[in-house]
Design a protein around this motif. Structure first.
Motif, PDB file in Angstrom:
ATOM      1  N   ILE A  59     -20.689  19.331 -18.640  1.00  0.00           N
ATOM      2  CA  ILE A  59     -20.076  18.267 -19.444  1.00  0.00           C
ATOM      3  C   ILE A  59     -19.859  17.046 -18.542  1.00  0.00           C
ATOM      4  CG2 ILE A  59     -18.155  17.630 -20.924  1.00  0.00           C
ATOM      5  CD1 ILE A  59     -17.683  20.577 -21.489  1.00  0.00           C
ATOM      6  N   ASP A  60     -20.514  15.945 -18.878  1.00  0.00           N
ATOM      7  CA  ASP A  60     -20.523  14.760 -18.004  1.00  0.00           C
ATOM      8  C   ASP A  60     -19.122  14.280 -17.646  1.00  0.00           C
ATOM      9  OD1 ASP A  60     -23.223  14.849 -18.167  1.00  0.00           O
ATOM     10  OD2 ASP A  60     -23.463  13.167 -19.533  1.00  0.00           O
TER      11      ASP A  60
ATOM     12  N   GLY B   2      -9.800  28.388 -14.571  1.00  0.00           N
ATOM     13  CA  GLY B   2     -10.706  29.373 -15.151  1.00  0.00           C
ATOM     14  C   GLY B   2     -10.584  29.464 -16.659  1.00  0.00           C
ATOM     15  N   ASP B   3      -9.914  28.472 -17.269  1.00  0.00           N
ATOM     16  CA  ASP B   3      -9.706  28.491 -18.724  1.00  0.00           C
ATOM     17  C   ASP B   3     -10.965  27.943 -19.419  1.00  0.00           C
ATOM     18  OD1 ASP B   3      -8.958  28.114 -21.378  1.00  0.00           O
ATOM     19  OD2 ASP B   3      -6.888  27.661 -20.844  1.00  0.00           O
ATOM     20  N   TYR B   4     -11.727  28.842 -20.028  1.00  0.00           N
ATOM     21  CA  TYR B   4     -12.939  28.437 -20.757  1.00  0.00           C
ATOM     22  C   TYR B   4     -12.815  28.794 -22.236  1.00  0.00           C
ATOM     23  CZ  TYR B   4     -15.323  27.267 -16.421  1.00  0.00           C
ATOM     24  OH  TYR B   4     -15.690  26.673 -15.246  1.00  0.00           O
ATOM     25  N   SER B   5     -11.610  28.575 -22.782  1.00  0.00           N
ATOM     26  CA  SER B   5     -11.381  28.894 -24.203  1.00  0.00           C
ATOM     27  C   SER B   5     -12.318  28.085 -25.088  1.00  0.00           C
ATOM     28  CB  SER B   5      -9.942  28.562 -24.592  1.00  0.00           C
ATOM     29  OG  SER B   5      -9.048  29.122 -23.674  1.00  0.00           O
ATOM     30  N   MET B   6     -12.752  28.729 -26.170  1.00  0.00           N
ATOM     31  CA  MET B   6     -13.641  28.072 -27.137  1.00  0.00           C
ATOM     32  C   MET B   6     -13.044  28.216 -28.538  1.00  0.00           C
ATOM     33  SD  MET B   6     -16.501  27.060 -25.512  1.00  0.00           S
ATOM     34  CE  MET B   6     -17.836  27.047 -26.697  1.00  0.00           C
ATOM     35  N   ASP B   7     -13.202  27.180 -29.335  1.00  0.00           N
ATOM     36  CA  ASP B   7     -12.893  27.308 -30.760  1.00  0.00           C
ATOM     37  C   ASP B   7     -13.871  26.431 -31.533  1.00  0.00           C
ATOM     38  OD1 ASP B   7     -11.988  24.717 -30.616  1.00  0.00           O
ATOM     39  OD2 ASP B   7      -9.865  25.194 -30.863  1.00  0.00           O
TER      40      ASP B   7
ATOM     41  N   SER C  50     -11.822  22.942 -21.461  1.00  0.00           N
ATOM     42  CA  SER C  50     -12.089  21.841 -20.521  1.00  0.00           C
ATOM     43  C   SER C  50     -10.890  20.898 -20.420  1.00  0.00           C
ATOM     44  CB  SER C  50     -13.334  21.066 -20.962  1.00  0.00           C
ATOM     45  OG  SER C  50     -13.160  20.560 -22.270  1.00  0.00           O
ATOM     46  N   TRP C  51     -10.081  20.782 -21.504  1.00  0.00           N
ATOM     47  CA  TRP C  51      -8.873  19.946 -21.439  1.00  0.00           C
ATOM     48  C   TRP C  51      -7.913  20.509 -20.395  1.00  0.00           C
ATOM     49  CZ3 TRP C  51      -7.840  20.472 -27.413  1.00  0.00           C
ATOM     50  CH2 TRP C  51      -8.896  19.891 -28.123  1.00  0.00           C
TER      51      TRP C  51
ATOM     52  N   ARG D 232     -13.849  23.491 -32.168  1.00  0.00           N
ATOM     53  CA  ARG D 232     -14.013  22.154 -31.582  1.00  0.00           C
ATOM     54  C   ARG D 232     -14.875  22.180 -30.330  1.00  0.00           C
ATOM     55  NH1 ARG D 232      -7.661  21.055 -31.251  1.00  0.00           N
ATOM     56  NH2 ARG D 232      -7.824  23.245 -30.639  1.00  0.00           N
ATOM     57  N   GLY D 233     -15.283  23.384 -29.886  1.00  0.00           N
ATOM     58  CA  GLY D 233     -16.126  23.491 -28.689  1.00  0.00           C
ATOM     59  C   GLY D 233     -15.338  24.013 -27.497  1.00  0.00           C
TER      60      GLY D 233
END
Length: 1195
Positions: free
Chosen positions: A917-918, A860-865, A872-873, A867-868
């Motif tokens: 994200i593909d 559930g980690d949807y952190s954004m900065d 997802s990593w 870099r986008g």
């Protein structure tokens, strides 16, 4: 059709049958297949020449057709005549307008460019009757018209053909003395005047003018009357031109081209008297000092032509003649028992005595200087000149020239001189002018040139030198008898193999492979030539990794090549400036060690050890890696006979390996930029020494190694971004090997002191303020062996769990969470599973819930900065870890997997497989299918397993491209039919359907609407879908990542009538709940990106019946007075469109008034004006006027 040696006029058979056949078979095209199309194109020109668009289209098509034959222009030969005739017919037609004439010449030029002017111009008509019309047409052209240069170019070529008529030109002039001809100029003077004027133009016509001059001025009648004057004019032009100006450069270019052509095509007897004057004028102009490469090249070409004019045109009797050079004849005669008949030079016969003019020395000196020019085209011209001039010299003088060429190969000279020298040697060899007695001097220089690599700043020069050296070897293969080259065969073969395998430049590798192939075919003396060629052919050497790691091992299996290859890697590649080459070289040494283990241990390693602690940073880096790789390879060999590696190594070598780290530490060479190379290299050394079981247990060096690993992991933030990843991976890898070998007192029993120190310091470092320190230490914990983690497992799991958790304080530590999730799975795989075991030692019932809870939270980690979507990593790492842990548990203790855990895993992965994200969708898809289809072990309790296997059959799983939205979404939306997966799949689809990427939006929405069409009449299924949709909306209220795409998706659904079933019922619960959620989501929002789709959703909801319609209208009318003008305007526009679609929403009596007010009002004007119009709409639509909320006084 291939010609025989006799037919082709080649006595030596150099272009004989065998080679011509090979060339013919290699051709891609076998004929001109566009004949009909080209005919129709040319025939259509009179109709289309006035239409610019059609003309350009026809031109582009013709260029495309002709360009196909650029490499095989001879295929056009049977068709050239009719093409030229058709075009000339248009040009000669008096009724053809100028536009059509110019267009015809453009088409002629395209054909001429592809086939080459020398062959093409022979097809142009050259009757006496053509001279005057062509000359008149040329005189009418405007030299400054940039659009019609092709016309002038072709006319000049045509004129150069017509002037070859075998009649005195004065016959064409008639009686110039008569009164009617008083004003006429002789044709000879007119042609010369035209040629002179076009020698000074800036377009390609200048080249054609020089061709015209060469054909015209060399005519007997013109030569007699005008040659001297014309040369005077040319030399005056050259001497007065200034190459520093653009105009002067153009004039010089034309004049020099003109002189080159004249001295090429003119007879020696006619031009010999003028040659000294031309050479003197050229010397005064000082062309070699010009900045223009083209002028220097033309100067070099003219100098060689002058040299050939000074010398009599004769072939030197002392030339080395090999005889038949046909490959086919070679092979045929090598198969038969008959000896090859060769033509050897008569070395005893003396050259005829003849004087060599003094100017020849000047010519040769200029050519030798030209070999060192900074431009390749100049060097190449000089090399050809050296070859041609030397062929006319007596043997002694020719030998002096060869000696002067060899002087280019001095290490005081630049790479340009080496390159020019190689080209000259190849030309001399090819022409038989390099006698075999010179080979002992030449071959060592060529071998040096094959490895020439000179560092310049951050890169190196010399690839052109190595390429030219390969050309020399290729030329020598054709020039000399096998007996002449026999003493040098092993040296040349080894050098070519080394270049073909280990050169950094792909062109050099291919050139060396081609030269090796030529030698194998023509000399037949290269050791194991055919075998090596099969492995290292022209195409195989294209891949650098394949050359170093695979082909080299095969070639080293032949003893003649083993040591030269190893020596080259040690001398030239281990200290190479390119780090990638150094690493490949050390891996190659590892692979080659089994071919010569004693040589590696006794000779190479002692060479490497001093270099490993030397001053050169690159040499140090390569040598440390080489020591590590060679020692490991020797250990593998010794372990096959159950002997320690120290039996193969001398005590000095072992001591040298032990001391590398300490010497680097003492010299502080782990700091700064050098440290970025030394740290990963020494970490590799630590790993290889540990794996090789070097006898260092209890040695102080182990403490030093451990310090280096720990310091590297904790100081990652101090290194440059390019080096961080390499240092981290090398340190983690080294730690695992070091622990396995030196911290295990007995099998399975750890050194408790080291165990405590390692585990506690890495867990403590997981709380470091530096994200990279957290990353390194998390991966370090994941790499620890089982005996270290035993009794400490719970501590490790808790530390990693904390590192995986997103907190307000640690929100920026995304990379640390990713690596902690990866490490968590590695730890579980290391300790294994035992349902009844201790939670401090193995994965068991007491701690499995903790592991799964941590990993599922990472999903559930949807952190954004900036870099986008960096979260997802973490999600990708968590998916991989979940799969690995689940398969581990399923294989050892499947009872530990509860249905609830498996359901959560499958649902979370399905959600990721439906997202936008593909790359991560593809990763989730592969994980989902791996868990679904796994048989050994089989994962228990997968919900709807049979239905899932029918949606994703095992046979099709490998063909499904999850990266392609067109394939993935059509499968994933079928999960919406399964109640268990519906919520998570729809949640994933929401961000895809409401996303920004066009292809993702198109295919995901298409698949979703296909599903909705299938359940549109099924009230229960549609009701379930609606409830799920509302639940997602409710769970993610004010979460813009989901709510904004959800509003966009709802807009599409409502516009497509997906909820038409609900519109028949007044105040359906779905629309009431949806309206309430939309109001809550948009309350006090100032986000335009959210408000716009929200307005569209309100407009779509007008289709529902009952009181909800009035509520929707109220919301829309309130938005008409939103503080943002853009929102007011958007709302008015959308409401207008809504009323056009749903005209039953408003009383027909006021509909026209409402529409007029909406369209005519400027909704971007001030709020007071807008509010009046809005209130009027409220009255017409029978909606209560919204009351402005008064702001309270400022506190």
């Amino acid at each position: 059709m291939a010609l025989t040696d006799t037919e082709s006029g080649n006595a030596n058979g150099e272009d004989g049958v065998g080679e011509a056949d090979v060339i013919a078979k290699a051709c891609v095209l076998d004929g001109f297949t566009f004949s009909a199309e080209v005919r129709s194109l040319i025939a259509s020109l009179p109709e289309i020449h006035e239409d610019t668009g059609k003309t350009e289209s026809a031109m582009e098509r013709f260029i495309y057709i002709m360009d196909n034959y650029q490499e095989q222009s001879h295929l056009l030969d049977p068709h050239l005549e009719w093409m030229v005739n058709m075009l000339l017919e248009l040009i000669r037609n008096e009724k053809s307008p100028p536009l059509l004439v110019h267009l015809g010449f453009k088409f002629l030029y395209i054909v001429c460019k592809v086939r080459g002017y020398k062959i093409f111009m022979q097809l142009l008509p050259h009757e006496v009757a053509d001279v005057q019309p062509v000359l008149d047409l040329l005189c009418r052209q405007d030299p400054k018209d940039t659009e019609t240069w092709e016309t002038r170019y072709m006319l000049l070529l045509w004129l150069s053909m017509t002037c070859l008529i075998p009649f005195d030109l004065s016959r064409l002039d008639g009686h110039l003395d008569s009164d009617s001809a008083q004003g006429r100029e002789p044709i000879m003077d007119r042609i010369l005047a035209v040629a002179k004027s076009y020698l000074a133009v800036s377009d390609k016509s200048r080249d054609a003018a020089s061709v015209l001059v060469s054909k015209f001025v060399t005519r007997p009648d013109v030569k007699q009357k005008r040659l001297g004057d014309f040369l005077d004019w040319t030399l005056t032009t050259v001497s007065q031109a200034n190459d520093l100006t653009m105009e002067g450069t153009i004039i010089l270019d034309g004049a020099l081209q003109n002189l080159c052509q004249l001295f090429k095509h003119g007879k020696r007897d006619d031009f010999l008297q003028y040659a000294p004057t031309v050479l003197q004028c050229l010397d005064q102009q000082r062309l070699p000092e010009s900045n223009q490469a083209m002028l220097r090249k033309l100067g070099m070409k003219l100098v060689q032509r002058l040299g050939l004019t000074f010398l009599k045109p004769r072939l030197a009797k002392w030339r080395y003649q090999r005889g038949s050079r046909s490959l086919a004849v070679n092979l045929a005669q090598s198969d038969s028992s008959q000896p090859m008949v060769t033509s050897t030079p008569d070395l005893d016969s003396q050259d005829e005595d003849y004087d060599i003019p003094e100017e020849v020395e000047n010519v040769i000196e200029q050519l030798l200087v030209g070999l060192k020019d900074k431009e390749t085209i100049v060097r190449w011209s000089a090399a050809k000149g050296i070859g041609k001039v030397t062929g006319r010299l007596p043997k002694e003088l020719a030998d002096e020239v060869v000696g002067s060429v060899l002087d280019c190969f001095s290490f005081q000279e630049t790479d340009n001189a080496w390159h020019g020298g190689c080209l000259a040697l190849a030309e001399l060899g090819r022409r038989g002018l390099l006698v075999p007695s010179r080979l002992p001097d030449v071959v060592p220089l060529i071998l040096k040139a094959l490895t020439y690599d000179e560092k310049r700043g951050a890169c190196s020069v010399g690839s052109n030198v190595r390429d030219a050296a390969c050309y020399v070897c290729w030329a020598f293969a054709r020039a000399y008898e096998p007996t002449e080259l026999e003493p040098f065969v092993n040296q040349i073969a080894s050098a070519l193999v080394i270049t073909a395998l280990f050169d950094r430049n792909v062109n050099c590798r291919k050139a060396a492979s081609a030269a090796f192939q030529e030698n194998v075919g023509r000399q037949g003396t290269f050791p194991h030539g055919i075998d090596i060629l099969t492995a290292a052919d022209y195409f195989a050497v294209g891949n650098l990794n394949n050359c170093y790691l695979s082909i080299s091992v095969y070639v080293a299996g032949f003893s003649e090549y083993t040591k030269p290859m190893i020596d080259h890697l040690v001398a030239m590649k281990v200290n190479h400036w390119d780090g990638a080459i150094r690493e490949l070289a050390t891996k190659a040494l590892h692979n080659l060690t089994p071919k010569a283990p004693e040589y590696m241990a006794d000779s190479v390693l002692p060479q490497m050890l001093p270099m490993a602690t030397g001053l050169d940073m690159h040499g140090r880096h390569g040598a440390i890696l080489a020591c590590a790789e060679i020692t490991h390879a020797l250990y593998k060999l010794s372990s096959q006979s159950n002997r320690p590696v120290t039996e193969l190594l001398s005590p000095d070598t072992v001591e040298g390996l032990r001391g590398i780290h300490q010497k680097l530490t003492d010299r502080k060479q782990y700091r700064g930029f050098g440290g970025e190379l030394m740290r990963p290299a020494v970490c590799v050394l630590i790993e290889k020494m540990s794996v090789s079981k070097m006898p260092f247990t209890g040695d102080p060096v182990i403490t030093g190694w451990q310090w280096l690993i720990d310091d590297s992991l904790k100081s990652l933030h101090l290194f440059s971004s390019g080096a961080k990843q390499g240092i981290k991976e090398a340190a983690v890898s080294a730690l695992a090997s070091l622990c396995n070998e030196y911290y295990q007192l007995e099998p399975g029993m750890a050194d408790t002191q080291m165990q405590e120190v390692l585990v506690s310091q890495y867990i403590e470092a997981l709380k470091s303020p530096e994200v990279l320190t957290r990353c390194g230490c998390a991966l370090a914990l994941g790499s620890l062996p089982r005996f270290i983690i035993r009794t400490k497992l719970q501590q490790v799991l808790e530390g990693l769990q904390q590192a995986c958790t997103v907190s307000q304080k640690d929100v920026g530590f995304t990379e640390a969470r990713r690596d902690a999730a990866t490490a968590l799975a590695q730890v579980c795989l290391t300790v294994g599973v035992d349902a009844e075991g201790s939670p401090d030692s193995v994965l068991c019932a007491a701690n499995i819930q903790q592991v799964y809870s941590t990993l599922l939270n990472c999903m559930g980690d949807y952190s954004m900065d900036s870099r986008g979507d960096v979260g997802s990593w973490v999600r990708a790492a968590a998916m991989t870890s979940l799969m690995e842990v689940t398969l581990l548990v399923a294989s050892s203790a499947p009872d530990l997997l509860s249905p609830g855990i498996v359901q959560r895993i499958m649902c979370c992965v399905a959600q990721q497989a439906a997202e936008k994200i593909d790359r991560y969708r593809a990763h989730a898809g592969s994980v989902f299918l791996r868990l679904l289809h796994s048989q050994d072990p089989a994962v228990p309790h997968i919900p709807h397993q049979e239905e899932l296997r029918s949606i994703f059959p095992a046979a099709e799983a490998s063909y499904l491209n999850w990266n392609a939205a067109s394939q993935a979404f059509s499968h994933i939306t079928r999960l919406l039919r399964l109640q268990t997966y519906q919520y998570h799949t729809l949640l994933g689809l929401t961000v895809s359907v409401g996303g920004l990427t066009e292809s993702t939006v198109r295919f995901s929405s298409q698949s979703l609407f296909d599903h909705l069409r299938g359940i549109q009449q099924d009230a229960v299924a549609l009701g379930q879908f609606g409830d799920t949709l509302l639940r997602i909306f409710k769970d993610h209220l004010r979460n813009d990542r989901v709510s904004v795409p959800l509003l966009k998706m709802l807009d599409q659904m409502l516009a497509n009538g997906c909820f038409e079933l609900f519109t028949s019922e007044d105040n359906h619960p779905f629309c009431l709940d949806l309206l309430a959620l939309c109001k809550e989501e948009m309350k006090r929002s100032k986000d335009v990106q959210k408000l716009r789709p929200g307005i569209a959703v309100y407009c779509g909801m007008i289709q529902f019946q009952g009181s909800v319609r009035k509520s929707v209208l109220l919301q829309l009318l309130m938005l008409l007075c939103h503080p943002f003008p853009v929102i007011r305007k958007t709302t008015a526009s959308q409401v207008y469109e809504m009323l056009l679609t749903y005209d039953d929403a408003v009383d027909p009596e006021v509909l026209d008034d409402v529409m007029t007010l909406l369209s005519d009002t400027n909704w971007e004007s001030n709020l007071e004006t807008v509010r009046g119009h809005r209130n009027q709409l409220c009255d017409w639509l029978k909606v209560p006027r919204p009351t402005p909320v008064a702001k309270g006084p400022a506190q």
